[in-house]
Write an enzyme that holds these catalytic residues in place. Structure first.
Site, PDB file in Angstrom:
ATOM      1  N   ALA A 158      -3.447  14.731   5.530  1.00 27.12           N
ATOM      2  CA  ALA A 158      -4.751  14.570   6.187  1.00 27.12           C
ATOM      3  C   ALA A 158      -5.269  13.140   6.144  1.00 27.12           C
ATOM      4  O   ALA A 158      -6.218  12.796   6.840  1.00 27.12           O
ATOM      5  CB  ALA A 158      -5.776  15.504   5.542  1.00 27.12           C
ATOM      6  N   ARG A 186      -3.692   1.464   6.726  1.00 30.34           N
ATOM      7  CA  ARG A 186      -2.848   0.271   6.756  1.00 30.34           C
ATOM      8  C   ARG A 186      -1.704   0.332   7.771  1.00 30.34           C
ATOM      9  O   ARG A 186      -1.007  -0.647   7.990  1.00 30.34           O
ATOM     10  CB  ARG A 186      -2.311  -0.015   5.343  1.00 30.34           C
ATOM     11  CG  ARG A 186      -3.356  -0.686   4.465  1.00 30.34           C
ATOM     12  CD  ARG A 186      -2.777  -1.042   3.135  1.00 30.34           C
ATOM     13  NE  ARG A 186      -2.609   0.138   2.282  1.00 30.34           N
ATOM     14  CZ  ARG A 186      -1.725   0.221   1.286  1.00 30.34           C
ATOM     15  NH1 ARG A 186      -0.925  -0.781   1.024  1.00 30.34           N
ATOM     16  NH2 ARG A 186      -1.651   1.313   0.553  1.00 30.34           N
TER      17      ARG A 186
HETATM   18  C1  UD1 Z   1      -1.521   9.399  -4.812  1.00 28.46           C
HETATM   19  C2  UD1 Z   1      -1.772   9.780  -6.281  1.00 28.46           C
HETATM   20  C3  UD1 Z   1      -1.108   8.753  -7.191  1.00 28.46           C
HETATM   21  C4  UD1 Z   1       0.380   8.686  -6.874  1.00 28.46           C
HETATM   22  C5  UD1 Z   1       0.596   8.397  -5.380  1.00 28.46           C
HETATM   23  C6  UD1 Z   1       2.061   8.521  -5.035  1.00 28.46           C
HETATM   24  C7  UD1 Z   1      -3.968  10.859  -6.273  1.00 28.46           C
HETATM   25  C8  UD1 Z   1      -5.395  10.729  -6.679  1.00 28.46           C
HETATM   26  N1  UD1 Z   1      -3.190   9.813  -6.544  1.00 28.46           N
HETATM   27  O1  UD1 Z   1      -2.167   8.155  -4.611  1.00 28.46           O
HETATM   28  O2  UD1 Z   1      -1.276   9.130  -8.554  1.00 28.46           O
HETATM   29  O3  UD1 Z   1       1.006   7.692  -7.666  1.00 28.46           O
HETATM   30  O4  UD1 Z   1      -0.121   9.338  -4.575  1.00 28.46           O
HETATM   31  O5  UD1 Z   1       2.292   8.093  -3.720  1.00 28.46           O
HETATM   32  O6  UD1 Z   1      -3.565  11.866  -5.772  1.00 28.46           O
HETATM   33  N2  UD1 Z   1      -4.417  13.042   1.575  1.00 28.46           N
HETATM   34  C9  UD1 Z   1      -5.054  14.139   2.141  1.00 28.46           C
HETATM   35  N3  UD1 Z   1      -6.415  14.235   2.037  1.00 28.46           N
HETATM   36  C10 UD1 Z   1      -7.165  13.332   1.379  1.00 28.46           C
HETATM   37  C11 UD1 Z   1      -6.531  12.215   0.806  1.00 28.46           C
HETATM   38  C12 UD1 Z   1      -5.143  12.110   0.907  1.00 28.46           C
HETATM   39  O7  UD1 Z   1      -4.398  14.994   2.732  1.00 28.46           O
HETATM   40  O8  UD1 Z   1      -8.398  13.522   1.346  1.00 28.46           O
HETATM   41  C13 UD1 Z   1      -2.957  12.931   1.685  1.00 28.46           C
HETATM   42  C14 UD1 Z   1      -2.468  11.677   2.397  1.00 28.46           C
HETATM   43  O9  UD1 Z   1      -2.317  11.919   3.792  1.00 28.46           O
HETATM   44  C15 UD1 Z   1      -1.127  11.402   1.734  1.00 28.46           C
HETATM   45  C16 UD1 Z   1      -1.300  11.979   0.342  1.00 28.46           C
HETATM   46  O10 UD1 Z   1      -2.404  12.852   0.392  1.00 28.46           O
HETATM   47  O11 UD1 Z   1      -0.053  12.065   2.346  1.00 28.46           O
HETATM   48  C17 UD1 Z   1      -1.542  10.904  -0.710  1.00 28.46           C
HETATM   49  O12 UD1 Z   1      -2.716  10.219  -0.400  1.00 28.46           O
HETATM   50  P1  UD1 Z   1      -2.877   8.671  -0.652  1.00 28.46           P
HETATM   51  O13 UD1 Z   1      -4.241   8.279  -0.293  1.00 28.46           O
HETATM   52  O14 UD1 Z   1      -1.750   7.931  -0.040  1.00 28.46           O
HETATM   53  O15 UD1 Z   1      -2.772   8.669  -2.257  1.00 28.46           O
HETATM   54  P2  UD1 Z   1      -2.423   7.453  -3.156  1.00 28.46           P
HETATM   55  O16 UD1 Z   1      -3.615   6.590  -3.299  1.00 28.46           O
HETATM   56  O17 UD1 Z   1      -1.167   6.837  -2.673  1.00 28.46           O
END
Ligand code: UD1
Ligand code: CA
Length: 426
Positions: free
Chosen positions: A9, A14
């Site tokens: 989601a 970036r």
């Molecule tokens: C997350 C982890 C981090 C881990 C990393 C690995 C958390 C808080 N942190 O960080 O510990 O090392 O992944 O890549 O989880 N997404 C949603 N809804 C949201 C937010 C995100 O579906 O509200 C999805 C994104 O599309 C993505 C995934 O969750 O596929 C990860 O989200 P992202 O924001 O990339 O997390 P990171 O900051 O990378």
């Protein structure tokens, strides 16, 4: 059987793109598709939920058309990964089994590793398992904090970490297995009192420990598999890793690849031993290439190509949705699309199968039977069949079927006008 939840989601700011991050592609296949297929290939899940939010309509429509069994679940607004997973609560209200949760942006993950992870989770009797990897420069990834006995204490996001925690090189890969009925209460206890003001999925670890549950870490063998994509640079890097992995597999299987650094082969291409791939080929989509073939240099296979043994596809030849039987050559400057080509056929330089009618916007088939010879610079206007053994003279424009063993010529007879140039000069 497990249920899976794939988080897709997020906005992917970036990527600087009009399309959502998870619909970006490697070898024309979306990041989401790689993750979904790796999960379903384990054979250990019976329901796959995909959390959609940013441009949810586009992602849901993509799923409907390509993965109708996957269940899109809307998260709007997107308040963090913990909030994302909690969207599935109403669907799994009475579910008592286990769940695997994955970030949607890790296309290099393999079903073998997911299987190992799931098996680790089940065998260790953990209530919650987190996949980890060790990186020299862990950057912004969440840090794995272990207890003295090696089990998992907590995950701390880099932005919330102390210097000491930041120095930890073991990171959260973004894959989790959990005993759903024991852990699901954690989601109503998540808080946003952190650096990003989000509901962190990673906080379920602390909650599990506080509630006397068992949390463990599974370290993945090949850390490249959990490479997450957040930018076009990372997309290019992941594409390169995927290609290197595929090329290594073919080299190990006895395929000769002269220059791995300029050769691109999709993971869905099968190639048999003793085939030689010359430099600068781009092989995309699903293909089956037999043994002892020669491909390239500078060949482009676009998918749904089946080559039997001893086929030559030479320089500047593009092939799409085409079957070629053994000992057939198309050595130079040719387009073969939507075709069935027999064995011992020679396709002359510059041959084009004209498979597309722009007025009706339809594609048609070209059928070329065994032992046919197509002269150079010919256009085969589909639908058309060249029967066995027939020859087409050079520069043929073939709009009708050619019977077996016939010669088809469409060019006007050569005229020589003696001294024509000299006459013009006077
Ligand atoms: C997350 C982890 C981090 C881990 C990393 C690995 C958390 C808080 N942190 O960080 O510990 O090392 O992944 O890549 O989880 N997404 C949603 N809804 C949201 C937010 C995100 O579906 O509200 C999805 C994104 O599309 C993505 C995934 O969750 O596929 C990860 O989200 P992202 O924001 O990339 O997390 P990171 O900051 O990378
Ligand atoms: Ca990420």
């Amino acid at each position: 059987m497990f249920k899976s939840i794939i988080m897709a989601a997020g906005k992917g700011t970036r990527m600087k793109s009009d399309i959502p991050k998870v619909l970006h592609t490697i070898f024309d296949k979306t990041l989401l598709a790689y993750v979904l297929e790796a999960v379903s290939k384990t054979g250990l899940t019976d329901e796959n939920y995909v959390i959609v939010g940013h441009q949810s309509e586009m992602v849901s429509e993509y799923l409907r058309q390509n993965y109708p069994d996957a269940k899109p679940v809307l998260q709007s607004p997107q308040l963090g990964t913990g909030h994302a997973v909690s969207m599935v609560l109403p669907y799994l209200d009475t579910y008592t089994g286990d769940v695997i949760i994955l970030n949607g942006d890790i296309p290099l993950i393999t079903s073998d590793s997911l299987k190992e992870f799931i098996e680790f989770h089940s065998a260790s009797g953990s209530d919650l398992s987190v996949m980890s990897a060790v990186f020299d420069n862990p950057g912004n990834l969440g840090r794995i904090i272990r207890k003295a006995d090696g089990s998992l204490d907590s995950i701390v996001e880099a932005k919330d970490a102390t210097d000491e925690q930041k120095a930890v090189k073991e990171i959260n890969a973004g894959a989790y297995c959990l005993n759903w009925s024991k852990i699901k209460q954690a989601f109503s206890n998540l808080k946003t009192n952190n650096a990003q003001g989000e509901y962190y999925l990673t906080d379920i670890v602390k909650w599990a420990n506080d509630n006397g549950l068992k949390a463990n870490v599974y370290t993945i063998k090949d850390k490249k598999e959990i490479f997450g994509i957040n930018s076009k640079t990372e997309l290019a890097e992941a594409s390169k890793y995927m290609n290197e992995r595929t090329i290594k597999k073919h080299l190990d299987n006895g395929v000769q690849i002269i220059d791995p650094s300029t050769t691109w082969i999709s993971p869905e291409t099968e190639i048999e031993h003793d085939t030689v791939i010359y430099p600068s080929c781009y092989i995309n989509g699903k293909n089956k290439i037999g043994a002892h073939c020669k491909i390239g240099p500078f060949a482009h296979l676009r998918g749904d190509v089946v080559l039997e043994d001893y086929v030559k596809i030479g320089n500047f030849v593009e092939v799409k949705k085409t079957t070629v039987k053994s000992h057939t050559n198309a050595c130079h400057l040719t387009y073969l699309g939507d075709s069935e080509i027999g064995s011992n056929v020679n396709i002359g330089a510059g041959t084009i199968t004209a498979n597309y009618n722009p007025l009706t916007k339809t594609k048609s088939k070209t059928i070329i039977k065994d032992n046919v010879k197509i002269g150079s610079n010919s256009v085969l206007v589909a639908p058309v069949t060249i029967e066995e053994g027939a020859n087409v003279g050079a520069v043929g424009v073939i709009t009708k079927n050619v019977p077996a063993w016939a010669l088809a010529i469409t060019r006007t007879p050569l005229k020589i006008l003696e001294n024509w140039v000299k006459r013009k000069q006077n």
